[in-house]
Design a protein around this motif. Structure first.
Motif, PDB file in Angstrom:
ATOM      1  N   ASP A 402       4.763  12.928  -6.401  1.00 48.61           N
ATOM      2  CA  ASP A 402       4.219  13.502  -5.178  1.00 48.61           C
ATOM      3  C   ASP A 402       2.873  12.849  -4.869  1.00 48.61           C
ATOM      4  N   THR A 403       2.865  11.922  -3.951  1.00 46.20           N
ATOM      5  CA  THR A 403       1.657  11.194  -3.564  1.00 46.20           C
ATOM      6  C   THR A 403       0.779  12.076  -2.690  1.00 46.20           C
ATOM      7  N   ASN A 404      -0.515  12.088  -2.973  1.00 40.35           N
ATOM      8  CA  ASN A 404      -1.422  12.864  -2.122  1.00 40.35           C
ATOM      9  C   ASN A 404      -2.154  11.931  -1.146  1.00 40.35           C
ATOM     10  N   PHE A 405      -3.005  12.525  -0.333  1.00 37.30           N
ATOM     11  CA  PHE A 405      -3.697  11.777   0.725  1.00 37.30           C
ATOM     12  C   PHE A 405      -4.573  10.667   0.153  1.00 37.30           C
ATOM     13  N   ARG A 406      -5.342  10.979  -0.880  1.00 36.26           N
ATOM     14  CA  ARG A 406      -6.261   9.993  -1.457  1.00 36.26           C
ATOM     15  C   ARG A 406      -5.503   8.835  -2.082  1.00 36.26           C
ATOM     16  N   GLU A 407      -4.355   9.133  -2.699  1.00 35.57           N
ATOM     17  CA  GLU A 407      -3.566   8.064  -3.300  1.00 35.57           C
ATOM     18  C   GLU A 407      -2.946   7.178  -2.220  1.00 35.57           C
ATOM     19  N   GLN A 408      -2.561   7.768  -1.106  1.00 35.84           N
ATOM     20  CA  GLN A 408      -2.015   6.938  -0.038  1.00 35.84           C
ATOM     21  C   GLN A 408      -3.089   6.066   0.591  1.00 35.84           C
ATOM     22  N   GLU A 409      -4.346   6.514   0.544  1.00 32.05           N
ATOM     23  CA  GLU A 409      -5.428   5.657   1.015  1.00 32.05           C
ATOM     24  C   GLU A 409      -5.495   4.356   0.210  1.00 32.05           C
ATOM     25  N   LEU A 410      -5.074   4.401  -1.033  1.00 25.50           N
ATOM     26  CA  LEU A 410      -5.016   3.199  -1.863  1.00 25.50           C
ATOM     27  C   LEU A 410      -3.792   2.356  -1.512  1.00 25.50           C
ATOM     28  N   LEU A 411      -2.648   3.007  -1.243  1.00 27.16           N
ATOM     29  CA  LEU A 411      -1.381   2.304  -1.088  1.00 27.16           C
ATOM     30  C   LEU A 411      -1.172   1.747   0.321  1.00 27.16           C
ATOM     31  N   ASN A 412      -1.511   2.520   1.331  1.00 24.47           N
ATOM     32  CA  ASN A 412      -1.170   2.141   2.705  1.00 24.47           C
ATOM     33  C   ASN A 412      -1.766   0.801   3.142  1.00 24.47           C
ATOM     34  N   PRO A 413      -3.054   0.518   2.852  1.00 25.83           N
ATOM     35  CA  PRO A 413      -3.594  -0.788   3.271  1.00 25.83           C
ATOM     36  C   PRO A 413      -2.893  -1.975   2.611  1.00 25.83           C
ATOM     37  N   LEU A 414      -2.214  -1.738   1.491  1.00 20.20           N
ATOM     38  CA  LEU A 414      -1.505  -2.811   0.808  1.00 20.20           C
ATOM     39  C   LEU A 414      -0.086  -3.001   1.338  1.00 20.20           C
ATOM     40  N   GLY A 415       0.315  -2.171   2.305  1.00 21.42           N
ATOM     41  CA  GLY A 415       1.662  -2.270   2.864  1.00 21.42           C
ATOM     42  C   GLY A 415       2.702  -1.503   2.089  1.00 21.42           C
ATOM     43  N   ILE A 416       2.270  -0.567   1.236  1.00 20.51           N
ATOM     44  CA  ILE A 416       3.204   0.275   0.475  1.00 20.51           C
ATOM     45  C   ILE A 416       3.418   1.558   1.271  1.00 20.51           C
ATOM     46  N   ASN A 417       4.610   1.729   1.815  1.00 17.70           N
ATOM     47  CA  ASN A 417       4.924   2.884   2.642  1.00 17.70           C
ATOM     48  C   ASN A 417       5.320   4.060   1.769  1.00 17.70           C
ATOM     49  N   LEU A 435       4.979  -6.005   4.667  1.00 14.99           N
ATOM     50  CA  LEU A 435       4.231  -6.565   3.540  1.00 14.99           C
ATOM     51  C   LEU A 435       3.484  -7.838   3.939  1.00 14.99           C
ATOM     52  N   VAL A 436       3.106  -7.927   5.201  1.00 15.71           N
ATOM     53  CA  VAL A 436       2.399  -9.112   5.667  1.00 15.71           C
ATOM     54  C   VAL A 436       0.990  -9.166   5.075  1.00 15.71           C
ATOM     55  N   GLU A 437       0.387 -10.354   5.115  1.00 11.93           N
ATOM     56  CA  GLU A 437      -0.986 -10.501   4.660  1.00 11.93           C
ATOM     57  C   GLU A 437      -1.906  -9.593   5.484  1.00 11.93           C
ATOM     58  N   PRO A 438      -2.879  -8.946   4.849  1.00 12.54           N
ATOM     59  CA  PRO A 438      -3.720  -7.979   5.574  1.00 12.54           C
ATOM     60  C   PRO A 438      -4.418  -8.546   6.797  1.00 12.54           C
ATOM     61  N   ASP A 439      -4.723  -9.861   6.811  1.00  8.97           N
ATOM     62  CA  ASP A 439      -5.450 -10.410   7.953  1.00  8.97           C
ATOM     63  C   ASP A 439      -4.547 -10.682   9.153  1.00  8.97           C
ATOM     64  N   LYS A 440      -3.231 -10.660   8.980  1.00 10.31           N
ATOM     65  CA  LYS A 440      -2.309 -10.872  10.098  1.00 10.31           C
ATOM     66  C   LYS A 440      -1.970  -9.518  10.719  1.00 10.31           C
ATOM     67  N   THR A 441      -2.936  -8.951  11.403  1.00  8.79           N
ATOM     68  CA  THR A 441      -2.772  -7.590  11.919  1.00  8.79           C
ATOM     69  C   THR A 441      -1.717  -7.496  13.005  1.00  8.79           C
TER      70      THR A 441
END
Length: 553
Positions: A402-417, A435-441
């Motif tokens: 069960d992922t919480n909000f703070r843990e998703q703050e770690l995962l979401n920017p990395l492209g982990i849904n 899973l694109v590179e973070p700079d290719k917004t």
């Protein structure tokens, strides 16, 4: 079409096509799966893709007769396909990589190739078994059809009994060749042999099969086997463990494995759930798993750049390894995999579903199949431009973590849904990133990538009529009109951003793009720009206190 020759006086009727040719949107939600199945029959072949349109059809191709379609060793592909259809997925292509784990211990007494045929009332009737010496020759088909009593020899006195429907004929075939045929058969053990032969007695000396009467007591008509074609398939041998990884990859020219699946033009999303089953069973190490993932992503990218002759409108749904249940572990694994692509999507954590082979108890499975079903459902109900998120995955009864909000703050920017559980709202897919590179917004969101792929493929197919047309201003105008009509249609559906068509897209096809030099080379350039809608991933409510009196300056 106008004629160019008129010789006799008269009135000539000509039909002239002055309208633009509408472009039809392509299908966007057709899945491809690679994994283990319970069986391979009904025309399906090992390691080769087979089209399946519903769960019943899946059972006809990849399960044993009268089975639930799942496996005793808990292969993940049946769960993925079942979840795909349950969540709204349409047709898909299945590639079976075997019916058993290659490194599983072999049973001391291998199961013979046999088929049980039922009679009226779905009661057992006959069992046919392939003779051991025939197993290497391949699949046989047992065909049962209507027959009648045997006619009396010419000149014989007496009358033939009436045809009560108990009589039948058995044919043994291999392909189009009829190997043996037995007519005027009955299930009456004590019948008059002058008119019909007891089936077991007639087939006792068959060179290809053995037969057993498994019917209960009853009348011959009630115990008569049902008409139809029944496959008698030899057990499928397991792939040697040292060849397993290469067999999953497959050969493009043979249309096998992952490479063969990518040769099916209509497939738009791909998953290989049993990569993780192979990893759990130590058939493949993590580097070998990464190699197959890399292959799938590279084939999507190669098709998009034109390096690989495949349609450029596919995405791969990846799964995290089973030994990475916690957020930090899946981050470490992704860093080790170290592969970024706008054509990949990753969902976490694994989901729990009911296991029919364990009395409905929960089993943890990769989420790829259920997620792709949600993609299909969203495409159908809203459109490919709608992010497939904030949706409930059907059939999911729990999560591995069960992922919480703070843990998703770690995962979401990395492209982990993340797939998360919310109070009073159930379990929901709570991520929509590639899973694109973070700079290719510009390629950050799954819906944007799939929308652009949808537009590209639709335009490619919808402008085929342009090939070999005279490359002049008239053609340029027709092309602009055709493409603009299509883009305006999807703008009105809500796929493109803008208050007017002029703000949402542009189409350029003129002399500036097509100077004499390019026309001499036989080329026609069409430039299309679109402004896709993007999901509101972050909703910010700005709230302040107000005294009800407008501030005076």
């Amino acid at each position: 079409m106008a004629r160019l020759d008129y010789f006799a006086p008269g009135v000539y009727i000509e039909e002239i096509d002055r309208g633009s040719r509408p472009i039809e949107g392509v299908s966007t939600a057709i899945a491809g799966f690679v994994g283990f199945t319970e069986d391979v029959r009904g025309g399906a072949e090992l390691f080769k893709p087979m089209l399946v349109t519903n769960w019943t059809q899946y059972l006809n191709y990849f399960s044993r007769p009268n089975s639930d379609g799942f496996t005793d060793f808990n292969a993940y592909l049946p769960f993925a396909v079942y979840g795909y259809f349950m969540n709204g997925g349409g047709r898909c292509w299945i590639t079976s990589i075997g019916t058993q784990l290659p490194n599983a211990p072999k049973p001391p007494d291998p199961q013979p190739a046999s088929v049980r045929i039922t009679g009226r009332g779905n009661r057992p009737s006959l069992q046919f078994t392939m003779r051991p010496e025939q197993i290497a020759a391949g699949t046989m088909t047992i065909v049962i059809s209507d027959s009648g009593p045997r006619p009396l020899p010419e000149g014989t006195e007496g009358s033939v009994p009436p045809n009560t429907g108990e009589y039948f004929k058995v044919q043994i075939r291999r392909g189009d060749e009829t190997l043996e045929e037995y007519d005027n058969l009955t299930m009456n053990r004590e019948g008059n042999g002058q008119f019909a032969t007891y089936a077991v007695t007639a087939l006792r000396n068959s060179m290809f099969i053995t037969i057993e009467d498994i019917s209960q007591t009853g009348q011959p008509l009630g115990r008569r086997p049902g008409n139809g074609q029944y496959e008698l398939t030899a057990p499928i041998p397991a792939t040697p463990p040292d060849r397993f990884s290469s067999d999953i990859e497959g050969v493009r020219d043979d249309r096998t494995g992952v490479r063969g699946l990518f040769e099916i033009d209509e497939i738009t999303m791909v998953a290989c759930p049993d990569l993780m089953r192979a990893y759990q069973s130590e058939l493949m190490n993590l580097d070998q798993v990464h190699a197959i993932m890399e292959l799938m992503l590279s084939m999507c990218e190669g098709a998009n750049t034109g390096d690989i002759p495949n349609p450029p409108n596919r995405m791969v749904v990846l799964d995290s390894p089973p030994d990475c249940p916690k957020p930090q572990q899946v981050v470490e694994w992704l860093n080790r995999f170290n592969r970024r692509s706008m054509f990949g999507a990753l969902y976490y954590p694994w989901i729990k579903v009911a296991n029919p082979r364990d009395r409905g108890n929960p089993i943890s499975v990769p989420p790829c199949g259920h997620v792709m079903g949600v993609w299909g459902r969203t495409d159908e109900t809203r459109g490919v431009y709608k992010a497939p998120a904030n949706e409930v995955p059907r059939g999911v009864i729990g999560l591995d973590y069960d992922t919480n909000f703070r843990e998703q703050e770690l995962l979401n920017p990395l492209g982990i849904n993340c797939i998360r559980r919310f109070p009073n709202r159930g379990i929901r897919i709570w991520g929509a990133r590639t899973l694109v590179e973070p700079d290719k917004t510009e390629w950050r969101y799954i819906s944007v990538r799939r929308l652009i792929s949808y537009i590209e493929k639709s335009l490619e197919l919808g402008t085929q009529w342009v090939v070999f047309e005279p490359n002049d201003e008239d053609l340029w105008a027709r092309v602009r009109r055709t493409v603009s009509n299509f883009l305006e249609r999807i703008w009105r559906e809500g796929a493109l951003f803008g208050a007017s068509p002029e703000q949402a897209f542009y189409v350029k096809c003129d002399e500036e793009l097509n100077p004499p030099d390019t026309r001499i080379l036989g080329r026609l350039y069409i430039e299309v720009g679109v402004c896709p809608v993007r999901p509101a991933e972050f909703v910010i409510l700005r709230i302040s206190q107000w005294n009800g009196i407008e501030d005076e300056e």
